[in-house]
Write a protein that holds these residues in place. Structure first.
Motif, short mmCIF file in Angstrom:
data_model
loop_
_atom_site.label_atom_id
_atom_site.label_comp_id
_atom_site.label_asym_id
_atom_site.label_seq_id
_atom_site.Cartn_x
_atom_site.Cartn_y
_atom_site.Cartn_z
N GLU A 49 0.84 -1.19 0.00
CA GLU A 49 0.00 0.00 0.00
C GLU A 49 0.88 1.25 0.00
N PRO A 50 0.77 2.13 -1.00
CA PRO A 50 1.50 3.40 -0.93
C PRO A 50 0.95 4.26 0.21
N VAL A 67 6.72 5.75 -0.40
CA VAL A 67 6.80 4.80 0.71
C VAL A 67 5.64 3.83 0.58
N VAL A 68 5.96 2.53 0.56
CA VAL A 68 4.93 1.50 0.44
C VAL A 68 5.03 0.56 1.63
N VAL A 158 4.41 11.83 14.60
CA VAL A 158 3.10 11.21 14.35
C VAL A 158 2.67 11.35 12.90
N GLY A 159 3.57 11.77 12.02
CA GLY A 159 3.23 11.95 10.61
C GLY A 159 3.15 10.63 9.86
N PRO A 160 2.86 10.71 8.55
CA PRO A 160 2.67 9.48 7.76
C PRO A 160 3.93 8.65 7.61
N PHE A 161 5.12 9.29 7.63
CA PHE A 161 6.37 8.52 7.54
C PHE A 161 7.51 9.27 8.22
N LEU A 162 8.07 10.27 7.56
CA LEU A 162 9.15 11.09 8.09
C LEU A 162 8.91 12.54 7.68
N ASP A 169 -2.32 9.73 -1.38
CA ASP A 169 -3.72 9.39 -1.66
C ASP A 169 -3.79 8.81 -3.06
N GLY A 170 -4.01 7.51 -3.13
CA GLY A 170 -4.07 6.85 -4.42
C GLY A 170 -4.81 5.55 -4.31
#
Length: 377
Positions: A49-50, A67-68, A158-162, A169-170
């Protein structure tokens, strides 16, 4: 090489054996020619999942990264946006391949300082990165070839990655059941395996789990040697291979030739249902190495009773091996890019802690058949 080895050992003695808690692999970063296409490949074929992205739209002018993620596995796919710079040069030299294995730690500064005082080579001293979601602390050290280890401390983020990434969003992915990284295997040059074994032992607090020599891993034509290093909580396993003398070119030598040096040869990914996972991957077009059908003639006599139907194991081309604690099932993809370098192993463990020693001969003979087709044996 012996002087380098002695210096690592002495650095460990001088600094003292202190606990170096490295919890797990946080992510693995690939350098690729086209990150957007690679993300599409990993989503549609492997079910990742991206989850995050950085590129021109986020202010990154030199690289694009997707990032997946699938269950406990996180890959970062990074491509250059210009023909110059370290990412473009890495792809030019090596093709698509793994640049970095990132470790999650509690204290980046302590980890980094310990590693450097024990003889590790610094690439990036500890630095704080932050955005509206908080901050992370990172540092980078060199290992074999152009490969690196990043240490990351992310308890305040607490973000989606870094920092620098935004949520992606895809289209959603359909999982293939890939669950976690079981181990990551490196290929190094002639006579270099023991140096890197000492590096992980003396600098990183890893311990040797098992070793294989040319008697264990050999065919009529080629051989290799391998030692498996494991961190102190057992969650990170890093086998290290080097070539051994044989009549023809081994798979390690082929990798070193086409990757242009040492690097990560393959990642083994665990699944809770290898029959279902491999069936799905085959349906999506993944090409697996196939051992000769004779491998299955006396399989149950060799490995004993197993839960999975033997007919399905044979149909899918799975390999089976047993140790004192249980059994495992495994299968290997063919190389994922044009260069015969990086590939995946899919593995399911039923309590076994070994690495399929009983399958080595059949597997490497199958790999040699592919090498012969490529003109590289």
């Amino acid at each position: 090489m012996s002087m380098m080895k002695d210096s690592l050992s002495q650095a460990r003695l001088d600094y003292g054996k202190k606990a170096l808690p490295i919890h797990k692999i946080d992510y693995i970063e690939f350098y690729v020619g086209n990150a957007r296409q690679a993300a599409h490949f990993y989503r549609t074929i492997f079910g990742f999942e991206p989850i995050a992205y950085k590129g021109l739209e986020t202010g990154s002018r030199d690289v694009s990264s997707f990032v997946v993620r699938q269950n406990k596995i996180t890959f970062v796919l990074t491509a250059p946006l210009t023909p110059d710079g370290p990412v473009a040069e890495h792809v030019r030299q090596h093709g698509d391949g793994i640049k970095d294995i990132c470790f999650l730690v509690d204290d980046v500064d302590h980890t980094y300082n310990t590693v450097i005082q024990r003889g590790g080579r610094s690439l990036v001293a500890p630095v704080t990165e932050q955005d509206q979601f908080g901050s992370v602390r990172k540092a980078v050290i060199a290992i074999y070839g152009d490969t690196t280890h990043t240490f990351v401390q992310r308890s305040d983020y607490v973000g989606p990655f870094l920092p620098g990434y935004r949520q992606y969003d895809g289209p959603s992915a359909v999982s293939t059941g890939l669950a976690a990284i079981d181990h990551a295997v490196a290929n190094v040059g002639w006579g270099e395996m023991d140096y890197w074994v000492d590096f992980y032992r003396n600098v990183m607090d890893f311990e040797q789990l098992v070793s294989f020599d040319e008697k264990d891993i050999s065919t009529e034509y080629s051989a290799l040697m391998s030692k498996v290093m494991q961190n102190n909580n057992g969650k990170i396993k890093l086998p290290i291979n080097e070539p051994a003398q044989g009549l023809r070119k081994s798979q390690v030598e082929e990798y070193l030739d086409f990757y242009r040096g040492p690097g990560i040869q393959h990642i083994a990914i665990s699944t809770g249902n290898i029959l279902k996972t491999v069936e799905e991957l085959r349906n999506r077009g993944v090409d697996f190495i196939r051992v000769p059908d004779s491998y299955y003639h006396d399989l149950e006599e060799r490995v004993g009773h197993i839960k999975e139907p033997l007919a399905e194991i044979r149909r899918l081309g799975l390999l089976v091996d047993r140790d004192d604690e249980g059994y495992l099932l495994q299968i290997f993809t063919r190389p994922l890019a044009d260069r015969p370098t990086f590939f995946f192993e899919i593995i399911q463990r039923h309590h076994a802690r070994s690495f399929g020693k009983g399958n080595f001969k059949a597997l490497f003979e199958a790999i040699e058949a592919d090498q012969a087709l490529r003109g590289n044996l």
